[in-house]
Design an enzyme around this catalytic site. Structure first.
Site, PDB file in Angstrom:
ATOM      1  N   CYS A   1      13.408  10.772   7.812  1.00 56.21           N
ATOM      2  CA  CYS A   1      13.163  10.337   9.195  1.00 56.21           C
ATOM      3  C   CYS A   1      14.414  10.378  10.064  1.00 56.21           C
ATOM      4  CB  CYS A   1      12.592   8.928   9.192  1.00 56.21           C
ATOM      5  SG  CYS A   1      13.591   7.788   8.225  1.00 56.21           S
TER       6      CYS A   1
ATOM      7  N   LYS B   1       0.881  -1.178   0.000  1.00 54.21           N
ATOM      8  CA  LYS B   1       0.000   0.000   0.000  1.00 54.21           C
ATOM      9  C   LYS B   1       0.915   1.224   0.000  1.00 54.21           C
ATOM     10  CE  LYS B   1      -2.079   3.063   1.927  1.00 54.21           C
ATOM     11  NZ  LYS B   1      -1.895   4.481   1.530  1.00 54.21           N
TER      12      LYS B   1
ATOM     13  N   GLU C   1       9.063  15.859  15.845  1.00 60.76           N
ATOM     14  CA  GLU C   1       9.553  15.730  14.465  1.00 60.76           C
ATOM     15  C   GLU C   1       8.853  16.764  13.586  1.00 60.76           C
ATOM     16  OE1 GLU C   1       8.352  12.204  12.223  1.00 60.76           O
ATOM     17  OE2 GLU C   1      10.430  11.963  11.579  1.00 60.76           O
TER      18      GLU C   1
ATOM     19  N   GLU D   1       8.810   0.982  11.334  1.00 57.78           N
ATOM     20  CA  GLU D   1       9.924   1.913  11.083  1.00 57.78           C
ATOM     21  C   GLU D   1       9.305   3.300  11.141  1.00 57.78           C
ATOM     22  OE1 GLU D   1      12.972   0.750  10.535  1.00 57.78           O
ATOM     23  OE2 GLU D   1      12.473  -1.351  10.247  1.00 57.78           O
TER      24      GLU D   1
END
Ligand code: NAD
Length: 497
Positions: A301, A192, A400, A267
């Site tokens: 990331c 996906k 973040e 992750e």
């Protein structure tokens, strides 16, 4: 597609985009959404619609998992020796490499990544697929176990359908990191892709058919996260699940998998530190960290987003960074002169600007202002790089941001530097910068994360495990030989002698 780009699109790219509305690939066939619903994917550098894509619904996702299960049972993919699967997987790697420029154009346009970086991502996909395909051939399927009074051995089997949900920042590279070990081990996959970036996954699925990968081994279900993603994560027919994305969605995916007892690998995000000691070459280190924070507009990331710099060189280091950041050429991702492209969408632009505002409201100093950037001839989601400085308790130092924004703080000694680097809920990747290697290794080993880099940021050689701990992930990482073993179940057989 309209909108001015400095580069002519390849005929195969134009043809692929014109073949829309693009359909899912399920069981080797191109399939429309059962609801008829579609979504648009756009070039973030010009907001131009690239293609319409069928939005898969839970019933479509169910068909994809069934197709993978059937491929597992009947195509021989799972039972074939690794070298036979390897012939087809190497053929797929060769085919992707041959069409590297087409993949790179699609990827660059779909996620707004500078073209040269997109080409690097495509090559990385190829290298990852070759790496796992090659090593899978040299791992024994059956291994004798030394047990007193018994004859015993263990045998490895692929699991069955494996689900993968990917984010928009490295759409194709992450597909390579995710599915390569699963395929090399003999599992079929259901992918996906993110709704912002479905193109490279769909192009790959068509190529897989062309090179003879059996139908149902690689299925791609584009669609919205809350619909197609949620349906895949909750599917009881999966044997393993892998999710790459935000911690917020990671929690939802893990909860769904938990209900079905499907093992899940996460992750997730990061808030990495770069610890800079006063013995470094200041202009060189500033250049490398500026390259890191502007790489894919900071939407990475494992980026170094907290720059923790020794007090004695702090002002000099900041001045060198500001000077370089002001000279970063922002432009359309396909323009060969651009060093930094747009952010992915309006939501991400608002997020970055929002953190700059909130950071300032909480007392951070705005060292370099940032803000929306104008790119003549292109109406995209462009933003200038920014630097904040102050206490690490600040929201912009804790959360973040996912944009070209670094947060600066200063330290006096090594112990304080390590404590500051570890002042985070995340645990993905940090770096340490010094000419004193014994200090570098000490600091590298004391920073709380899964990856520490020395005098560099963003290193991913095949064979070194890459993953996250704490809020950055769980369930084992990617890129090393151990990941291959995640995609085999082990059965032991014992007989008394
Ligand atoms: P996201 O979590 O919003 O979306 C990721 C994927 O999950 C997309 O495909 C999305 O459609 C899907 N999704 C959304 N809602 C869902 C739901 N309810 N159920 C199932 N799936 C759903 O993340 P993003 O904004 O696409 O990506 C940015 C995030 O990804 C950042 O936090 C970044 O740090 C992280 N990331 C981590 C790594 C890593 O290797 N650790 C790599 C790249 C990105």
């Amino acid at each position: 597609m309209s909108g001015a780009t400095a580069v002519e699109l390849l005929p195969e790219v134009r043809q692929f985009l014109a073949s829309g509305p693009l359909k899912a690939v399920i069981g080797g066939r191109e399939v429309e959404s059962c609801s008829g619903q579609r979504f648009e994917t756009r070039d973030p550098g010009s907001k131009t619609v690239l293609a319409e894509v069928h939005a898969m619904q839970p019933a479509d996702v169910d068909r994809a998992v069934q197709a993978a299960a059937e491929a597992f049972r009947i195509t021989g993919w799972a039972r074939a020796p690794a070298n036979e699967r390897g012939v087809l997987l190497h053929r797929l790697a060769d085919a992707v490499e041959k069409r590297k420029k087409a993949f790179a154009q699609l990827e660059s346009l779909d996620c707004g990544k500078i073209y040269a970086q997109a080409e690097g991502d495509v090559q990385n996909f190829v290298d990852t697929l070759r790496y796992y395909t090659s090593i899978a051939q040299y791992i024994q399927r059956r291994e004798a176990l030394a047990v007193s009074g018994h004859e015993a051995w263990s045998v490895r089997f692929p699991w069955g359908p494996c689900g993968f949900i990917f984010p928009w920042n490295f759409p194709f590279l992450l597909i390579g990191w995710g599915i390569s070990p699963a395929l090399a081990a003999g599992n079929p996959v259901v992918i996906k892709p993110a709704e912002d970036t479905p193109l490279s996954a769909l192009y790959l699925a068509r190529l897989a058919k062309e090179v003879g990968i059996p139908d149902g081994v690689i299925n791609v279900v584009p669609g919205l996260g809350e619909v197609a993603g949620a349906a895949l994560a909750a599917h009881p027919g999966l044997k393993r699940m892998s999710f790459t994305g935000s911690p917020e969605v990671g929690r939802l995916v893990a909860a769904s998998c938990g209900k079905n007892l499907v093992p899940v690998k996460l992750e997730l995000g990061g808030k990495g530190a770069a610890v800079v000691f006063d013995d470094v070459n200041v202009p060189q280190t500033a250049r490398k960290l500026v390259e890191a924070i502007t790489f894919h507009s900071g939407q990475v990331c494992c980026d170094a987003t907290r720059w923790i710099v020794q007090k004695s060189i702090f002002d000099k280091f900041v001045a060198a960074c500001v000077d370089r950041l002001k000279r970063v050429k922002i432009g359309h991702e396909l323009d060969p002169g651009s060093l930094m492209g747009p952010l992915i969408n309006q939501k991400q632009l608002d997020r970055v600007l929002g953190y700059l505002r909130r950071g300032r409201e909480e007392g951070a100093q705005l060292v370099l202002e940032g803000g929306p950037a104008e790119v003549p001839g292109h109406d995209g989601f462009y933003v200038k790089p920014a630097l904040l400085a102050g206490s690490l308790d600040n929201v912009a130092a804790r959360e973040e941001i996912f944009g070209p924004v670094a947060y600066l703080a200063s330290f006096d000694d090594e112990q304080q530097a390590v404590a500051m680097a570890n002042q985070t809920d995340y645990g993905l990747a940090n770096s340490v910068w010094t000419n004193d290697l014994s200090r570098a290794y000490r600091v590298a080993e004391n920073m709380l994360a899964a990856n520490s880099w020395v005098n560099a940021h963003n290193l991913f050689p095949h064979g070194v495990p890459y993953g996250g701990i704490n809020k950055s992930g769980m369930g084992g990482g990617v890129l090393s030989v151990e990941t291959l073993f995640d995609y085999w179940r082990s059965l032991s057989v014992v007989r008394p002698t």
